[in-house]
Design a protein around this motif. Structure first.
Motif, short mmCIF file in Angstrom:
data_model
loop_
_atom_site.label_atom_id
_atom_site.label_comp_id
_atom_site.label_asym_id
_atom_site.label_seq_id
_atom_site.Cartn_x
_atom_site.Cartn_y
_atom_site.Cartn_z
N VAL A 32 0.84 -1.20 0.00
CA VAL A 32 0.00 0.00 0.00
C VAL A 32 0.88 1.25 0.00
CG1 VAL A 32 -1.66 1.36 1.34
CG2 VAL A 32 -1.98 -1.11 1.11
N GLY A 33 1.90 1.21 0.85
CA GLY A 33 2.80 2.36 0.98
C GLY A 33 3.58 2.68 -0.28
N THR A 34 3.94 1.65 -1.03
CA THR A 34 4.78 1.85 -2.22
C THR A 34 3.97 1.92 -3.52
OG1 THR A 34 5.15 -0.55 -2.35
CG2 THR A 34 6.82 0.76 -1.21
N ASN A 35 2.63 1.75 -3.42
CA ASN A 35 1.80 1.73 -4.63
C ASN A 35 0.65 2.74 -4.60
OD1 ASN A 35 2.62 -0.65 -6.56
ND2 ASN A 35 2.80 -1.48 -4.48
N LEU A 188 -3.33 7.95 17.93
CA LEU A 188 -2.15 8.82 17.82
C LEU A 188 -2.49 10.11 17.08
CD1 LEU A 188 0.48 6.11 16.85
CD2 LEU A 188 0.24 7.19 19.08
N ASP A 189 -1.94 11.22 17.52
CA ASP A 189 -2.14 12.50 16.84
C ASP A 189 -1.57 12.42 15.42
OD1 ASP A 189 -3.34 13.62 19.05
OD2 ASP A 189 -1.48 14.48 19.84
N GLY A 190 -2.37 12.81 14.45
CA GLY A 190 -1.90 12.79 13.07
C GLY A 190 -2.21 11.50 12.34
N SER A 191 -2.90 10.58 13.01
CA SER A 191 -3.15 9.27 12.39
C SER A 191 -4.13 9.35 11.23
CB SER A 191 -3.68 8.28 13.44
OG SER A 191 -4.91 8.72 13.96
N ILE A 265 -0.16 1.81 8.95
CA ILE A 265 -0.01 3.04 8.16
C ILE A 265 -0.28 4.31 8.97
CG2 ILE A 265 -0.79 4.30 6.11
CD1 ILE A 265 0.83 1.86 5.37
N PRO A 266 -1.42 4.42 9.71
CA PRO A 266 -1.64 5.65 10.48
C PRO A 266 -0.54 5.93 11.50
CG PRO A 266 -3.67 4.40 10.29
CD PRO A 266 -2.57 3.51 9.78
N ALA A 267 -0.04 4.87 12.15
CA ALA A 267 1.04 5.07 13.13
C ALA A 267 2.30 5.57 12.45
CB ALA A 267 1.30 3.76 13.87
N VAL A 268 2.59 5.02 11.28
CA VAL A 268 3.78 5.45 10.52
C VAL A 268 3.66 6.94 10.17
CG1 VAL A 268 4.98 5.19 8.31
CG2 VAL A 268 4.35 3.17 9.63
N PHE A 269 2.47 7.35 9.70
CA PHE A 269 2.24 8.76 9.36
C PHE A 269 2.32 9.64 10.60
CE2 PHE A 269 1.02 7.45 5.22
CZ PHE A 269 0.94 8.60 4.42
N PHE A 273 7.33 8.65 10.10
CA PHE A 273 8.13 7.69 9.34
C PHE A 273 7.61 7.58 7.90
CE2 PHE A 273 8.73 6.50 13.78
CZ PHE A 273 10.11 6.36 13.85
N GLU A 274 8.34 6.82 7.09
CA GLU A 274 7.98 6.69 5.69
C GLU A 274 7.13 5.44 5.44
OE1 GLU A 274 8.45 8.60 2.99
OE2 GLU A 274 9.26 10.16 4.30
N ALA A 275 5.94 5.63 4.86
CA ALA A 275 5.08 4.49 4.53
C ALA A 275 5.64 3.71 3.34
CB ALA A 275 3.67 4.97 4.22
N SER A 276 6.49 4.36 2.55
CA SER A 276 7.05 3.72 1.35
C SER A 276 8.37 3.02 1.63
CB SER A 276 7.25 4.77 0.26
OG SER A 276 8.11 5.82 0.72
N GLU A 277 8.59 2.65 2.89
CA GLU A 277 9.83 1.99 3.30
C GLU A 277 10.08 0.69 2.53
OE1 GLU A 277 13.31 0.89 5.22
OE2 GLU A 277 12.27 2.81 5.33
N GLY A 278 9.00 0.00 2.15
CA GLY A 278 9.16 -1.26 1.42
C GLY A 278 9.23 -2.44 2.36
N PRO A 279 9.91 -3.54 1.94
CA PRO A 279 9.93 -4.77 2.73
C PRO A 279 10.47 -4.61 4.14
CG PRO A 279 10.69 -5.20 0.51
CD PRO A 279 10.55 -3.71 0.63
N GLY A 280 11.28 -3.57 4.39
CA GLY A 280 11.85 -3.37 5.73
C GLY A 280 10.87 -2.76 6.71
N LEU A 281 9.64 -2.46 6.25
CA LEU A 281 8.67 -1.77 7.11
C LEU A 281 8.42 -2.52 8.41
CD1 LEU A 281 6.69 0.68 7.16
CD2 LEU A 281 4.95 -0.83 6.22
N MET A 282 8.27 -3.85 8.35
CA MET A 282 7.93 -4.62 9.55
C MET A 282 9.12 -4.82 10.48
SD MET A 282 5.82 -8.18 9.88
CE MET A 282 7.09 -9.42 9.64
#
Length: 448
Positions: A32-35, A188-191, A265-269, A273-282
């Motif tokens: 989702v983050g990268t597409n 979280l604020d900004g989620s 995704i909301p926590a990352v935002f 942090f970057e949602a488009s991190e790719g496979p290293g996200l987890m």
């Protein structure tokens, strides 16, 4: 006497557990983050309705009709097609070989979360932890072994006593833990920026790559191409209503993927942090996200525990494909067969475990190391080929109309039978053929 599911609920939870795995909780959020976010999600859901649900029903129907392993299911209707069942068994071997590798990583991260080693907000430091694991052959093989041993222990006990019982515990627990983390993420604020990214489609983000990635994610997420659903369907009693399972299982699979997206995704935002991190996200970004939250270490422990459950509910289904072949077709005893096959898959997985570190530069074919070869061979070749052949077989060899008779044999009326027959005979094969062309191209290009 051949084992059977003790209840419809047990079958649904086990089948959904097979579909729900690392693809939902690891791959879906970063895809989702990268597409392009919501555009990817919308296309994914459309493909799920048009392709995923019809194909799921076709696989379960074939299994229930024949009451045989994936090899026997094809052979009993047309022996010339038994090779499709063989492909499914081989596919299960190779997927589990590298899947158990990633399962081992998750076990290591669960242990590290408990010890507090992941309570770090700097992604670079977390990246070093991941790299350190990749360069520790003993730990990689040990945790891969523990994961494989857990898988074997469940499958040893059979369908009703092992796979069904485990799924009845792990699937509800997975849902509860995932929802807890999702609710925490939403506070979280900004989620809300993450929610908009996830669910509001930006049509300008739609490209052919996004469409193909959504199609591929839907197809591989449902565990159809390797014969799991044919195998699981074969343990269903003839009186069970299988029509609604073609909807329920994809719906559960998608719900888990979307809740995982909401959890991540909301926590990352919110935390920058970057949602488009790719496979290293987890493995790199998410621990940093949790460490940035109040009481984050608890959520980190819970998260990696639910990923273990998701991985196990999938791995036991992959192992069962191979076991059912030897038990049904070769008349072998379940216990020694499970132990031997489990050991062989563990040994096959060792080179994959070492492929990110000690054997990183050891290319088996072309530029691919063992891990990438197993992954691409199954994802790009065996899975889409198996799904395509299943569709052709049910639509044209068994005949879709005969499949409808099997579906209605439990006394129900299939009101959308005409539409389903049209989809399974024409629409779904064309869609999967598009995947095949792209998958074969990508695979052979990767060998150059």
């Amino acid at each position: 006497m051949r084992d059977k599911w003790s209840s419809k609920l047990g079958f649904i939870l086990a089948a959904a557990g097979s579909a729900v795995g690392l693809g939902n909780i690891w791959k879906f959020p970063y895809s989702v983050g990268t597409n392009g976010g919501g555009a990817f999600v919308a296309i994914y859901i459309v493909f799920l309705i048009i392709i995923g649900a019809p194909l799921m029903l076709a696989a379960i129907t074939l299994g229930r009709k024949t009451q045989l392993s994936v090899f026997g299911a094809y052979k009993s209707i047309d022996s010339r097609w038994s090779f499709v069942g063989t492909l499914g068994v081989i596919c299960g071997f190779f997927i589990l070989a590298f899947y158990s590798t990633v399962g081992g990583w998750v076990l290591y991260y669960f242990k590290s979360a408990i010890s507090g080693a992941l309570n770090i907000t700097d992604p670079n430091s977390l990246g070093e932890i991941f790299n350190s694991l990749m360069n520790s052959p003993k730990e990689l093989i040990l945790y891969q072994f523990i994961f494989m041993l857990s898988t074997v222990a469940i499958v040893l006990k059979g369908i009703s006593g092992g796979i069904e019982k485990a799924s009845k515990v792990m699937m509800p627990a997975l849902f509860i833990m995932l929802i807890i983390i999702a609710l925490r993420s939403l506070t979280l604020d900004g989620s809300m920026a993450g929610i908009r990214f996830l669910f509001v489609p930006d049509l300008s983000k739609i490209t052919m790559d996004v469409v193909m990635n959504a199609l591929g994610q839907m197809f591989f997420s449902l565990s159809i191409g390797m014969g799991v659903m044919v195998t699981y369907g074969s343990y269903l009693d003839k009186k069970e209503n299988i029509l609604n399972t073609g909807v329920i299982i994809p719906a559960i699979d998608t719900a888990v993927a979307l809740i995982a997206g909401i959890a991540i995704i909301p926590a990352v935002f919110a935390l920058g942090f970057e949602a488009s991190e790719g496979p290293g996200l987890m493995f790199v970004t998410l621990p940093a996200v949790f460490a940035s939250m109040p009481m984050g270490i608890i959520f980190c422990i819970v998260f990696f525990l639910l990923v273990i459950f998701a991985a196990l509910t999938s791995s036991i289904s992959m192992l069962e494909v191979a076991i059912s072949y030897f038990v049904d077709e070769k008349q072998k005893s379940r216990v020694p067969t499970t132990l031997i096959i489990g050991l062989l898959i563990f040994i096959l997985g060792i080179p994959a475990s070492l492929s990110m570190g000690a054997w990183k530069d050891l290319g088996l074919i072309g530029n691919l190391n063992f891990f990438d070869l197993y992954d691409k061979l199954t994802s790009n070749i065996l899975l889409p080929t198996g799904g395509f052949l299943l569709c052709i077989f049910v639509g044209w060899i068994l005949k879709a109309e005969e499949a409808v008779k099997e579906i209605e044999s439990s006394g129900i009326k299939f009101k959308l039978a005409g539409l389903w027959c049209f989809l399974i005979k024409y629409v779904v094969p064309i869609a999967i053929f598009i995947i095949l062309v792209n998958s074969y191209r990508d695979f052979f290009l990767s060998l150059l």
